[in-house]
Scaffold this active site. Structure first.
Site, PDB file in Angstrom:
ATOM      1  N   SER A 201       1.017  -1.133  -0.185  1.00  0.00           N
ATOM      2  CA  SER A 201      -0.130   0.119  -0.011  1.00  0.00           C
ATOM      3  C   SER A 201       0.922   1.319  -0.203  1.00  0.00           C
ATOM      4  O   SER A 201       1.955   1.260  -0.905  1.00  0.00           O
ATOM      5  CB  SER A 201      -0.981   0.064   1.222  1.00  0.00           C
ATOM      6  OG  SER A 201      -1.809   0.900   0.972  1.00  0.00           O
ATOM      7  N   ASP A 365      -9.596  -3.164  -5.910  1.00  0.00           N
ATOM      8  CA  ASP A 365      -9.327  -3.952  -5.006  1.00  0.00           C
ATOM      9  C   ASP A 365     -10.076  -3.852  -3.752  1.00  0.00           C
ATOM     10  O   ASP A 365      -9.903  -4.328  -2.698  1.00  0.00           O
ATOM     11  CB  ASP A 365      -7.718  -4.086  -4.611  1.00  0.00           C
ATOM     12  CG  ASP A 365      -7.335  -2.879  -3.873  1.00  0.00           C
ATOM     13  OD1 ASP A 365      -8.168  -1.765  -3.705  1.00  0.00           O
ATOM     14  OD2 ASP A 365      -6.017  -2.709  -3.598  1.00  0.00           O
ATOM     15  N   HIS A 397      -7.661  -5.437  -0.701  1.00  0.00           N
ATOM     16  CA  HIS A 397      -6.710  -4.593  -0.430  1.00  0.00           C
ATOM     17  C   HIS A 397      -5.674  -5.213   0.667  1.00  0.00           C
ATOM     18  O   HIS A 397      -4.555  -5.311   0.469  1.00  0.00           O
ATOM     19  CB  HIS A 397      -6.985  -3.155  -0.261  1.00  0.00           C
ATOM     20  CG  HIS A 397      -5.775  -2.170  -0.339  1.00  0.00           C
ATOM     21  ND1 HIS A 397      -4.877  -1.904  -1.319  1.00  0.00           N
ATOM     22  CD2 HIS A 397      -5.132  -1.715   0.802  1.00  0.00           C
ATOM     23  CE1 HIS A 397      -4.102  -0.855  -0.968  1.00  0.00           C
ATOM     24  NE2 HIS A 397      -4.092  -0.867   0.516  1.00  0.00           N
TER      25      HIS A 397
END
Length: 427
Positions: A201, A365, A397
């Site tokens: 991320s 996602d 995610h």
């Protein structure tokens, strides 16, 4: 009282797991740790976590307190993120006052709340990213690290982590990046080979910024490759919703509006607003009865939600990775697709002090849209090093860090087998 609250919360969290409480992984890891000694046949790995992806500690000696039940002074550092007691009704106010940052529009710098010292524990070690709390309920990189240990890696030697103060954007992280560079060089010296950096991320955005600051000669010597998981290369539309009306991430007993107080007290959230490289100028991110906000309307957006500091934070950070030039190292870009992901949040006349009433979805996602996730494709043919892109169908995610299939693909990279048996890989 604190112990009782923690026990009750643990029980509640266990019941919440089926509802997708992403912050906590209460089930035991499916990867059993084995005591093996690394034979140095595979390159070392350095993990850089995503936002809120490592522990923080604080020590306080405050001039005042927001509630009489809050501590005013502590003799030593204590866990600031995550302490499960902070989610209780009184604890949340104490926690917000401890973890918030104060932004100065004149100096364009941020600082801790008065009387609060915050530090990042375990730099160079993995425990601070494997679990985010001392009870080991909030599992994050534990499955990944345990799998690497089963391969023969040794914790804190061949596999290490570089946690950071995720409240603060890269433009104020000079000390962190200096430590990161030295850690990479130390790992290189120990194993006598370049290493892989693995980011999840926003951690991947941190890595990208770091690589932009290094010479190509340095990258050629020390970096074997860059593995990114679910990177919001072009920012995330969800950030606008977080700043407007808050997002409690499934935390029980805490309202979105209450957690918004903390979410506005970071410089990383404004940094992650959707970048110019992704969306057309007329795409509406936030729709209200009075106005539709596009990426041309950020200044008005911050004014209308009564958070004008956010505009200055965004100005400070908007060009940190401007244009997204290639990283200059071999790239493995992995992300999830095929899940409905909000790209427009629709509010009624209670905006911004109520939740959205509807959404417009696109592919992604579930957290970041695929337009932002897939920007790494533009690096193909733009650098000497290969750029590998793989999309994981219906991969959320957060799950991309925990998923066995993804972890096995990471293993194939480390062992030099990537792509040998997977015809779906795009090189």
């Amino acid at each position: 009282m604190g112990h009782c609250c923690t026990v009750l919360l643990i029980v509640f969290l266990a019941l919440q797991q089926a509802a997708g409480f992403w912050l906590f992984d209460v089930f035991p890891s499916s990867f059993k740790t084995q005591n093996k000694v690394s034979n140095n046949s595979t390159p070392p790995v350095l993990i850089v976590p995503g936002t809120a992806g490592n522990q923080l500690e604080a020590k306080i000696d405050k001039p005042s307190r927001v509630h009489w039940m809050c501590y005013k002074k502590t003799d030593d550092f204590f866990t600031l993120w995550i302490d499960l007691n902070m989610f209780m009704p009184i604890g949340i106010n104490c926690w917000i006052d401890n973890i918030r940052i104060v932004y100065n529009r004149t100096t364009r710098k941020s600082s801790n709340s008065a009387g609060v010292s915050v530090r990042v524990p375990g730099f160079g070690q993995t425990y601070t990213v494997e679990f985010l709390d001392n009870h080991k309920l909030s599992g994050y990189f534990n499955n990944m690290v345990t799998h690497l240990v089963n391969m023969g890696y040794v914790r804190n030697e061949a596999v290490r982590a570089a946690p950071y103060d995720f409240r603060v954007a890269p433009n104020e992280q000079e000390e962190y990046f200096a430590r990161l560079k030295k850690l990479i060089e130390d790992m290189y010296e120990r194993d006598q080979q370049p290493l892989y950096i693995l980011g999840h991320s926003m951690g991947s955005n941190y890595i990208l910024y770091f690589l932009y600051q290094q010479t190509q000669a340095w990258k050629d010597e020390y970096i074997k490759g860059f593995i990114s998981l679910g990177a919001p290369w072009g920012g995330a539309i969800k950030t606008l919703r977080v700043l407007a009306s808050g997002e409690n991430l499934g935390i029980p007993l805490v309202s979105n509006i209450k957690i918004r107080e903390q979410q506005r007290m970071t410089t990383t959230n404004p940094w992650m607003l959707p970048f110019e490289e992704v969306w057309p100028t007329d795409h509406v991110f936030i729709s209200t009865p009075l106005f539709n906000y596009t990426r041309q309307d950020y200044q008005r957006f911050f004014k209308d939600i009564d958070f004008e500091d956010g505009w200055f934070m965004w100005e400070d950070t908007r060009n940190l990775t401007a244009g997204l030039p290639p990283p200059g190292v071999e790239m493995y870009c992995f992300y999830g697709v095929g899940l409905p992901t909000p790209v427009t949040y629709i509010y009624d006349d209670q905006f911004p002090n109520a939740d959205p009433i509807d959404y417009v979805y696109a592919d992604g996602d579930d957290t970041v849209d695929s337009l932002s996730l897939s920007l790494c494709k533009r690096w193909r043919g733009k650098q000497a090093q290969p750029v590998h892109v793989k999309e994981f169908r219906s991969m959320p995610h957060m799950e991309i860090v925990l998923n066995r299939k993804v972890i096995n693909v990471v293993q194939s990279i480390l062992e030099g087998r990537y792509g040998e048996e997977d015809s779906t890989l795009m090189n």
